[in-house]
Enzyme design. Structure first.
Site, mmCIF file in Angstrom:
data_model
loop_
_atom_site.group_PDB
_atom_site.id
_atom_site.type_symbol
_atom_site.label_atom_id
_atom_site.label_comp_id
_atom_site.label_asym_id
_atom_site.label_seq_id
_atom_site.Cartn_x
_atom_site.Cartn_y
_atom_site.Cartn_z
ATOM 1 N N HIS A 1 43.675 41.656 34.078
ATOM 2 C CA HIS A 1 43.120 40.730 35.076
ATOM 3 C C HIS A 1 43.618 39.318 34.790
ATOM 4 O O HIS A 1 43.475 38.796 33.671
ATOM 5 C CB HIS A 1 41.590 40.784 35.068
ATOM 6 C CG HIS A 1 41.079 42.047 35.692
ATOM 7 N ND1 HIS A 1 40.031 42.766 35.189
ATOM 8 C CD2 HIS A 1 41.513 42.724 36.801
ATOM 9 C CE1 HIS A 1 39.826 43.837 35.967
ATOM 10 N NE2 HIS A 1 40.713 43.836 36.943
ATOM 11 N N HIS B 1 39.508 42.632 28.090
ATOM 12 C CA HIS B 1 39.053 41.898 29.281
ATOM 13 C C HIS B 1 38.032 40.852 28.861
ATOM 14 O O HIS B 1 37.628 40.769 27.718
ATOM 15 C CB HIS B 1 38.381 42.869 30.265
ATOM 16 C CG HIS B 1 39.322 43.811 30.944
ATOM 17 N ND1 HIS B 1 39.672 43.712 32.262
ATOM 18 C CD2 HIS B 1 39.997 44.890 30.465
ATOM 19 C CE1 HIS B 1 40.513 44.687 32.583
ATOM 20 N NE2 HIS B 1 40.724 45.417 31.502
ATOM 21 N N GLU C 1 35.142 43.942 26.618
ATOM 22 C CA GLU C 1 34.844 42.728 27.390
ATOM 23 C C GLU C 1 34.452 41.662 26.380
ATOM 24 O O GLU C 1 33.381 41.719 25.780
ATOM 25 C CB GLU C 1 33.676 42.983 28.357
ATOM 26 C CG GLU C 1 33.990 43.969 29.469
ATOM 27 C CD GLU C 1 34.700 43.329 30.646
ATOM 28 O OE1 GLU C 1 35.022 42.112 30.603
ATOM 29 O OE2 GLU C 1 34.915 44.049 31.641
ATOM 30 N N ARG D 1 42.533 37.246 40.171
ATOM 31 C CA ARG D 1 42.260 38.462 39.381
ATOM 32 C C ARG D 1 43.347 39.529 39.509
ATOM 33 O O ARG D 1 43.705 40.196 38.554
ATOM 34 C CB ARG D 1 40.930 39.042 39.881
ATOM 35 C CG ARG D 1 40.606 40.475 39.430
ATOM 36 C CD ARG D 1 39.242 40.867 39.975
ATOM 37 N NE ARG D 1 38.914 42.264 39.831
ATOM 38 C CZ ARG D 1 38.198 42.778 38.824
ATOM 39 N NH1 ARG D 1 37.766 41.989 37.848
ATOM 40 N NH2 ARG D 1 37.903 44.053 38.780
ATOM 41 N N GLU E 1 41.555 36.277 33.087
ATOM 42 C CA GLU E 1 40.883 36.507 31.805
ATOM 43 C C GLU E 1 41.791 36.063 30.669
ATOM 44 O O GLU E 1 42.277 36.865 29.872
ATOM 45 C CB GLU E 1 40.460 37.978 31.728
ATOM 46 C CG GLU E 1 39.482 38.329 32.845
ATOM 47 C CD GLU E 1 39.258 39.827 33.080
ATOM 48 O OE1 GLU E 1 39.645 40.631 32.216
ATOM 49 O OE2 GLU E 1 38.687 40.184 34.130
HETATM 50 O O1 0X9 Z 1 35.637 45.724 36.563
HETATM 51 C C1 0X9 Z 1 36.513 45.799 35.696
HETATM 52 O O2 0X9 Z 1 37.656 46.172 35.912
HETATM 53 C C2 0X9 Z 1 36.147 45.406 34.252
HETATM 54 N N1 0X9 Z 1 35.307 44.223 34.252
HETATM 55 S S1 0X9 Z 1 36.003 42.768 34.573
HETATM 56 O O3 0X9 Z 1 34.971 41.752 34.645
HETATM 57 N N2 0X9 Z 1 36.959 42.374 33.364
HETATM 58 O O4 0X9 Z 1 36.775 42.892 35.775
HETATM 59 C C3 0X9 Z 1 35.395 46.551 33.614
HETATM 60 C C4 0X9 Z 1 36.216 47.804 33.541
HETATM 61 C C5 0X9 Z 1 35.430 48.949 33.005
HETATM 62 N N3 0X9 Z 1 36.104 50.213 33.201
HETATM 63 C C6 0X9 Z 1 36.174 50.865 34.391
HETATM 64 N N4 0X9 Z 1 35.587 50.408 35.468
HETATM 65 N N5 0X9 Z 1 36.816 51.995 34.415
HETATM 66 ZN ZN ZN Z 2 38.927 42.327 33.576
#
Ligand code: 0X9
Ligand code: ZN
Ligand code: ZN
Length: 304
Positions: free
Chosen positions: A65, A194, A269, A120, A68
């Site tokens: 992303h 992330h 995260e 993003r 980040e």
């Molecule tokens: O939403 C996401 O892709 C991630 N959070 S973020 O705030 N960095 O965008 C979490 C990803 C967790 N894993 C999956 N959703 N598979």
């Molecule tokens: Zn992310």
């Protein structure tokens, strides 16, 4: 000289990879795994002794992303730590190869740096509507593609793309990981870095169900979090994605695990929990790196 406590440009990070690798030629090599939509090289570094032999392998990607920024910064710090202090990690580097991709979404990272700090997604043009460029790389992997927590709206922050691996950045990751699996990498641990939430997340992200080996994934995640917190007292939660966050199908973590290529898979995260959010001040790069590295170290040493 390269500044490990600053947020660097893509070009600076790539130069750093070349420089540090040329200082440690027997322990590292820089590999271009593909190109971004806008033609940027997607470059990773392999760190480990005995190049060319099949070894247990540990994957870390940063910068899936764009906004980040702490994520590429922590990968760079980690690369520097493993190579500069390699004597301290000699046993680990004998047994395990680290493959570290600092900026998976290279175009997005540069766009976030130059044009829109909170960008993003990727920068591939799926739409002619202004502001609706790109896809969410973390919804673009081929694991329950199009499922919960994804969008078909090209303007959405979680636009999954027209099909799985439509983005050259995610396709390059897939192709490299699969190709190495049949040659020199016996994949063990997958980490995607992330921000922000201070969580170590296991699969699944596509369903509320837990994977069959959840207890095993959770146990290692818990140990990693204890080691992380011991460094600066930063509190972390550990659990599956859907226990702690909303669902998001098509994630890299679920793909790594669900494909059977990796035994362990975690999205980390990192800092913080919202005070600064994505715009984490640069004075937190070093402490965030130091603590995240201890989590990585626990996961890597579990493979010895
Ligand atoms: O939403 C996401 O892709 C991630 N959070 S973020 O705030 N960095 O965008 C979490 C990803 C967790 N894993 C999956 N959703 N598979
Ligand atoms: Zn992310
Ligand atoms: Zn499935």
């Amino acid at each position: 000289a390269f500044n490990l406590s600053a947020y660097n440009t893509l070009a600076e990070i790539h130069q750093f990879l070349d420089d540090i690798s040329s200082q440690h030629p027997s322990l590292s090599e820089v590999i271009e795994i593909g190109k971004s939509t806008l033609g940027q090289p997607l470059r990773l570094i392999r760190i480990g002794a005995n190049g060319g032999t099949r070894k247990k392998a540990y994957w870390i990607d940063g910068g899936i992303h764009a906004r980040e920024w702490i994520s590429p910064a922590v990968t760079v710090w980690t690369i520097n730590e493993l190579l500069t202090n390699n004597a301290k990690y000699s046993n680990l580097l004998e047994k395990v190869d680290f493959y570290i991709l600092p900026v998976a979404n290279a175009d997005g990272y540069e766009f976030s740096r130059t044009s829109n700090r909170l960008w993003r997604k990727t920068r591939k043009n799926h739409s002619s509507i202004w502001g609706c460029i790109g896809a969410d790389p973390n919804r673009n992997f081929d694991v329950h593609f199009g499922g919960s927590g994804t969008s078909s709206d090209k303007c959405s922050e979680i636009y999954r793309g027209p099909n799985a691996f439509s983005e050259p950045e995610t396709a390059a990751m897939r192709d490299f990981i699969i190709a190495r699996n049949s040659t020199t990498a016996e994949w063990k641990v997958y980490n995607s870095l992330h921000s922000y939430a201070q969580m170590i997340l296991t699969p699944w992200g596509w369903t509320n169900a837990l994977p069959d080996d959840y207890a095993k994934l959770r146990a290692l995640g818990d140990r990693a979090a204890v080691a992380l917190t011991a460094v600066h007292g930063t509190k972390y939660e550990v659990g599956s994605v859907t226990e702690l966050l909303d669902a998001g199908a098509g994630g890299s973590d679920d793909w790594a695990y669900g494909s059977g290529l990796f035994e362990y898979s975690y999205t980390i995260e990192m800092r913080d929990t919202g005070r600064y959010g994505f715009v984490l001040p640069a004075n937190q790069i070093v402490p965030t790196s130091e603590e995240t590295f201890e989590a990585i170290r626990v996961m890597a040493e579990s493979q010895l």
